[in-house]
Write a protein that holds these residues in place. Structure first.
Motif, PDB file in Angstrom:
ATOM      1  N   THR A 157       0.792  -1.235   0.000  1.00 25.86           N
ATOM      2  CA  THR A 157       0.000   0.000   0.000  1.00 25.86           C
ATOM      3  C   THR A 157       0.822   1.282   0.000  1.00 25.86           C
ATOM      4  O   THR A 157       0.245   2.370   0.001  1.00 25.86           O
ATOM      5  CB  THR A 157      -0.918   0.038   1.231  1.00 25.86           C
ATOM      6  N   LEU A 160      -0.204   3.582  -2.771  1.00 25.50           N
ATOM      7  CA  LEU A 160      -1.612   3.517  -3.155  1.00 25.50           C
ATOM      8  C   LEU A 160      -2.472   4.379  -2.228  1.00 25.50           C
ATOM      9  O   LEU A 160      -2.203   4.491  -1.032  1.00 25.50           O
ATOM     10  CB  LEU A 160      -2.124   2.070  -3.089  1.00 25.50           C
ATOM     11  N   SER A 161      -3.504   4.976  -2.793  1.00 20.71           N
ATOM     12  CA  SER A 161      -4.483   5.704  -1.992  1.00 20.71           C
ATOM     13  C   SER A 161      -5.462   4.713  -1.370  1.00 20.71           C
ATOM     14  O   SER A 161      -5.529   3.545  -1.764  1.00 20.71           O
ATOM     15  CB  SER A 161      -5.242   6.706  -2.865  1.00 20.71           C
ATOM     16  N   LYS A 163      -8.645   4.703  -1.749  1.00 24.92           N
ATOM     17  CA  LYS A 163      -9.591   4.311  -2.793  1.00 24.92           C
ATOM     18  C   LYS A 163      -8.991   3.257  -3.717  1.00 24.92           C
ATOM     19  O   LYS A 163      -9.679   2.321  -4.144  1.00 24.92           O
ATOM     20  CB  LYS A 163     -10.014   5.534  -3.595  1.00 24.92           C
ATOM     21  N   GLU A 164      -7.696   3.387  -4.034  1.00 24.82           N
ATOM     22  CA  GLU A 164      -7.044   2.404  -4.907  1.00 24.82           C
ATOM     23  C   GLU A 164      -6.956   1.041  -4.233  1.00 24.82           C
ATOM     24  O   GLU A 164      -7.164   0.002  -4.881  1.00 24.82           O
ATOM     25  CB  GLU A 164      -5.656   2.898  -5.296  1.00 24.82           C
ATOM     26  N   SER A 166      -8.997  -0.056  -1.876  1.00 27.59           N
ATOM     27  CA  SER A 166     -10.374  -0.541  -1.840  1.00 27.59           C
ATOM     28  C   SER A 166     -10.797  -1.122  -3.187  1.00 27.59           C
ATOM     29  O   SER A 166     -11.426  -2.187  -3.243  1.00 27.59           O
ATOM     30  CB  SER A 166     -11.312   0.607  -1.444  1.00 27.59           C
ATOM     31  N   SER A 167     -10.424  -0.455  -4.266  1.00 28.11           N
ATOM     32  CA  SER A 167     -10.792  -0.930  -5.609  1.00 28.11           C
ATOM     33  C   SER A 167     -10.149  -2.273  -5.910  1.00 28.11           C
ATOM     34  O   SER A 167     -10.777  -3.151  -6.520  1.00 28.11           O
ATOM     35  CB  SER A 167     -10.376   0.102  -6.659  1.00 28.11           C
ATOM     36  N   GLN A 168      -8.891  -2.449  -5.492  1.00 33.71           N
ATOM     37  CA  GLN A 168      -8.227  -3.736  -5.691  1.00 33.71           C
ATOM     38  C   GLN A 168      -8.979  -4.851  -4.970  1.00 33.71           C
ATOM     39  O   GLN A 168      -9.146  -5.953  -5.497  1.00 33.71           O
ATOM     40  CB  GLN A 168      -6.780  -3.675  -5.188  1.00 33.71           C
ATOM     41  N   ASP A 171     -12.308  -5.615  -6.756  1.00 35.45           N
ATOM     42  CA  ASP A 171     -12.055  -6.355  -7.999  1.00 35.45           C
ATOM     43  C   ASP A 171     -11.749  -7.820  -7.708  1.00 35.45           C
ATOM     44  O   ASP A 171     -12.219  -8.726  -8.404  1.00 35.45           O
ATOM     45  CB  ASP A 171     -10.899  -5.724  -8.773  1.00 35.45           C
TER      46      ASP A 171
END
Length: 203
Positions: A157, A160-161, A163-164, A166-168, A171
């Motif tokens: 991390t 990474l933000s 949000k990024e 969380s998106s991972q 997905d």
């Protein structure tokens, strides 16, 4: 569905968990730290067994048992997907809770947020922790423990933000589960919300 968010103190678990609650429909935050605070108030030091007098509520045997049992009750009562942020670096304790969650809902996922020690120290300072306090003291131990394969899936991390990250996670969950809707992930009815036998035993 149950999503466990693991990682060192200060790495960003709660921030990511809150983002997931917003991203995944029919979900709620379940923080087992609150169970620990309750136990610490009820099971005073004079009541604790010798191995439990460490200053860490996770060493109170009832904590891991109640962590699973409370999840069971939340699932039964409210029927929500649980987003669970909690630092658990002890392998035996982690396996007990992870397997317990799996019995509640086969759609249980574990993610361990990882970062360099320097990054974690910076994040701890940013949230107001005093350098050298208990959280700082746990960092090296956590980073080392989470190198074990039993704590997969690891997410690096540092760059990474929230949000990024969380998106991972979303997905990954979408690709591995029967819950296909990003905005409204619901129990598909194929799995019971609670197991056939209860989880009141620590064995």
């Amino acid at each position: 569905m149950i999503i466990m968010i693991n990682g060192a103190f200060g790495v960003g678990k709660t921030s990511v968990a809150n983002e997931l609650v917003n991203a995944i429909g029919n979900s709620m935050l379940y923080d087992p730290e609150e169970v620990g605070y309750m136990l610490r108030n009820i099971v005073t030091e004079d009541v604790m067994l010798p191995g439990e007098r460490t200053g860490d509520f996770q060493d109170i045997e009832l904590w891991k048992i109640l962590t699973v049992n409370v999840a069971q009750l939340l699932k039964k009562r409210y029927g929500k997907n649980l987003i669970v942020p909690m630092t658990i670096y002890d392998k035996e304790r982690f396996q007990y809770i992870y397997k317990g969650f799996k019995q509640l809902d086969k759609q249980t996922f574990h993610f361990c947020l990882n970062a360099e020690e320097e990054t974690i120290y910076e994040r701890l300072e940013k949230r107001g922790e005093k350098e050298g306090n208990w959280c700082f003291q746990q960092t090296k131990k956590c980073v080392e423990a989470f190198k074990s394969k039993c704590f997969q899936e690891l997410i690096k991390t540092d760059k990474l933000s929230v949000k990024e990250v969380s998106s991972q996670i979303v997905d990954h969950v979408k690709s591995r589960s029967s819950y296909k809707s990003y905005g409204g992930i619901e129990n598909d009815g194929s799995e019971p919300l609670i197991p056939q036998k209860n989880r009141l035993s620590g064995k």
